[in-house]
Design a protein around this motif. Structure first.
Motif, short mmCIF file in Angstrom:
data_model
loop_
_atom_site.label_atom_id
_atom_site.label_comp_id
_atom_site.label_asym_id
_atom_site.label_seq_id
_atom_site.Cartn_x
_atom_site.Cartn_y
_atom_site.Cartn_z
N TRP A 164 41.36 -13.03 -37.89
CA TRP A 164 42.18 -13.66 -36.86
C TRP A 164 43.18 -12.64 -36.28
O TRP A 164 43.38 -12.58 -35.06
N SER A 165 43.80 -11.85 -37.14
CA SER A 165 44.74 -10.81 -36.69
C SER A 165 44.03 -9.82 -35.77
O SER A 165 44.56 -9.41 -34.74
N TRP A 166 42.82 -9.43 -36.16
CA TRP A 166 42.05 -8.49 -35.35
C TRP A 166 41.70 -9.11 -33.99
O TRP A 166 41.79 -8.44 -32.95
N ALA A 167 41.29 -10.37 -33.98
CA ALA A 167 40.92 -11.04 -32.72
C ALA A 167 42.11 -11.10 -31.77
O ALA A 167 41.97 -10.88 -30.56
N ILE A 168 43.31 -11.40 -32.30
CA ILE A 168 44.51 -11.45 -31.46
C ILE A 168 44.79 -10.08 -30.85
O ILE A 168 45.17 -9.96 -29.68
N SER A 169 44.57 -9.02 -31.62
CA SER A 169 44.82 -7.66 -31.10
C SER A 169 43.85 -7.31 -29.99
O SER A 169 44.16 -6.48 -29.12
N ARG A 170 42.67 -7.93 -29.97
CA ARG A 170 41.67 -7.62 -28.96
C ARG A 170 41.79 -8.47 -27.70
O ARG A 170 41.66 -7.96 -26.59
N GLY A 182 44.29 -11.19 -27.21
CA GLY A 182 45.60 -11.79 -26.94
C GLY A 182 45.85 -13.09 -27.69
O GLY A 182 44.92 -13.78 -28.11
N ALA A 183 47.14 -13.42 -27.82
CA ALA A 183 47.55 -14.58 -28.61
C ALA A 183 47.12 -15.90 -27.97
O ALA A 183 46.70 -16.83 -28.66
N ILE A 184 47.21 -16.00 -26.64
CA ILE A 184 46.94 -17.28 -25.98
C ILE A 184 45.46 -17.62 -26.02
O ILE A 184 45.07 -18.73 -26.40
N LYS A 185 44.61 -16.67 -25.62
CA LYS A 185 43.17 -16.95 -25.61
C LYS A 185 42.66 -17.22 -27.02
O LYS A 185 41.83 -18.11 -27.22
N THR A 186 43.14 -16.46 -27.99
CA THR A 186 42.71 -16.69 -29.37
C THR A 186 43.17 -18.06 -29.85
O THR A 186 42.41 -18.80 -30.49
N SER A 187 44.42 -18.42 -29.55
CA SER A 187 44.96 -19.70 -30.00
C SER A 187 44.20 -20.88 -29.43
O SER A 187 44.12 -21.94 -30.07
N ASN A 188 43.62 -20.74 -28.24
CA ASN A 188 42.88 -21.85 -27.63
C ASN A 188 41.70 -22.30 -28.50
O ASN A 188 41.27 -23.45 -28.41
#
Length: 298
Positions: A239-245, A247-253
């Protein structure tokens, strides 16, 4: 170079989906453990302690962040994404209706958007993001309530569920602040450590009560292993890696996918029915996530 970045972004989206699907199943694992006699914070300590031990096998020997400001951010990540989130959510389930908790917690992506608009530079709420988020939220409501739109209000329980949603939104925003400067493994190890540290005061209020002999039961140790090694150790790092790639908003969706996987897991393992309303809600969630993640400048 652009095609490589695009490929990595698609990989990050796929990873985020896989992680949320896994987290959606954890409600079933946690339910088994609660029925087995464990307290919410006992479950939390077991899963995070296992994950913390496991991550040291792949983590560099570096102990601290670059400065005390970043170390304080790591502590906040452990609090918001670990102890506070899990404690608020599980306590809410014990006080109010599970439907209420599930629906309120799934507002985390919307809260993330609001916080990002205020605190992150260059973030704009496009029509795709707004419409997609609202469609996904409507889909969540259909999946959770299964056509029975009766919201039983319990102020304390519902407020705790909102605390959990806000806590996860803050976690996602804070993660974006450090994800570009530290490895996903280092950040995840810190989240586990500070999650355990900030949960410790709960045992002054309610000491450990689950007997050690209870861990010999397959229903207990198998579910704890899954929560510790898969849902925590692997999923938090990914999850941390996905946010770094992306962004926080798109990942959180992708959190909106939680109810779908929870419903499917409940159908398979708890014999709970998957209704036509749940299927319709799932379609709305998928449509909403697609629109939200097509939005630009977020």
């Amino acid at each position: 170079m652009k095609s490589i970045d695009s490929r990595q972004n698609w990989t990050a989206h796929a990873v985020a989906i896989a992680v949320v699907c896994c987290w959606g199943c954890t409600f079933v694992n946690t339910k088994y453990l609660l029925m087995g006699g464990m307290l919410p914070w006992e479950i939390f300590v077991c899963r995070f302690l296992l994950a913390y031990i496991a991550i040291w096998t792949i983590s560099p020997r570096r102990l601290l962040a670059d400065n005390w400001k970043d170390e304080a951010l790591m502590c906040l990540l452990g609090l918001t994404g670990g102890s506070l989130y899990f404690l608020a959510e599980n306590e809410a389930i014990g006080i109010t209706y599970v439907n209420n908790v599930s629906f309120i917690v799934c507002t985390a992506p919307l809260i993330t958007v609001v916080l990002a608009l205020f605190f992150l530079r260059g973030v704009r709420a496009s029509w795709r993001l707004v419409v997609g988020s609202l469609l996904a939220l409507l889909g969540v409501a259909l999946v959770i309530f299964n056509g029975h739109f009766v919201l039983h209000l319990n102020p304390l329980g519902d407020w705790l569920a909102l605390v959990a949603a806000t806590s996860w939104a803050v976690y996602s925003i804070l993660m974006k602040l450090v994800a570009d400067r530290y490895s996903a493994v280092f950040i995840t190890r810190k989240v586990f450590f500070y999650g355990l540290v900030t949960m410790a005061p709960m045992f002054a209020v309610q000491p450990w009560q689950f007997p050690l002999s209870g861990f010999l039961r397959p229903t207990i140790w198998m579910n704890i292993l899954f929560l510790g090694f898969v849902a925590s150790f692997a999923c938090f790092a990914l999850w941390s890696w996905a946010i770094s790639r992306v962004g926080a908003i798109k990942t959180s969706n992708y959190v909106y996918l939680n109810p779908i996987t929870t419903i499917i897991a409940s159908t398979l393992f708890l014999n709970e029915p998957m209704t036509s309303m749940a299927w319709a809600g799932s379609l709305l969630i998928l449509t909403g996530i697609y629109l939200a993640n097509k939005a630009k400048d977020i």
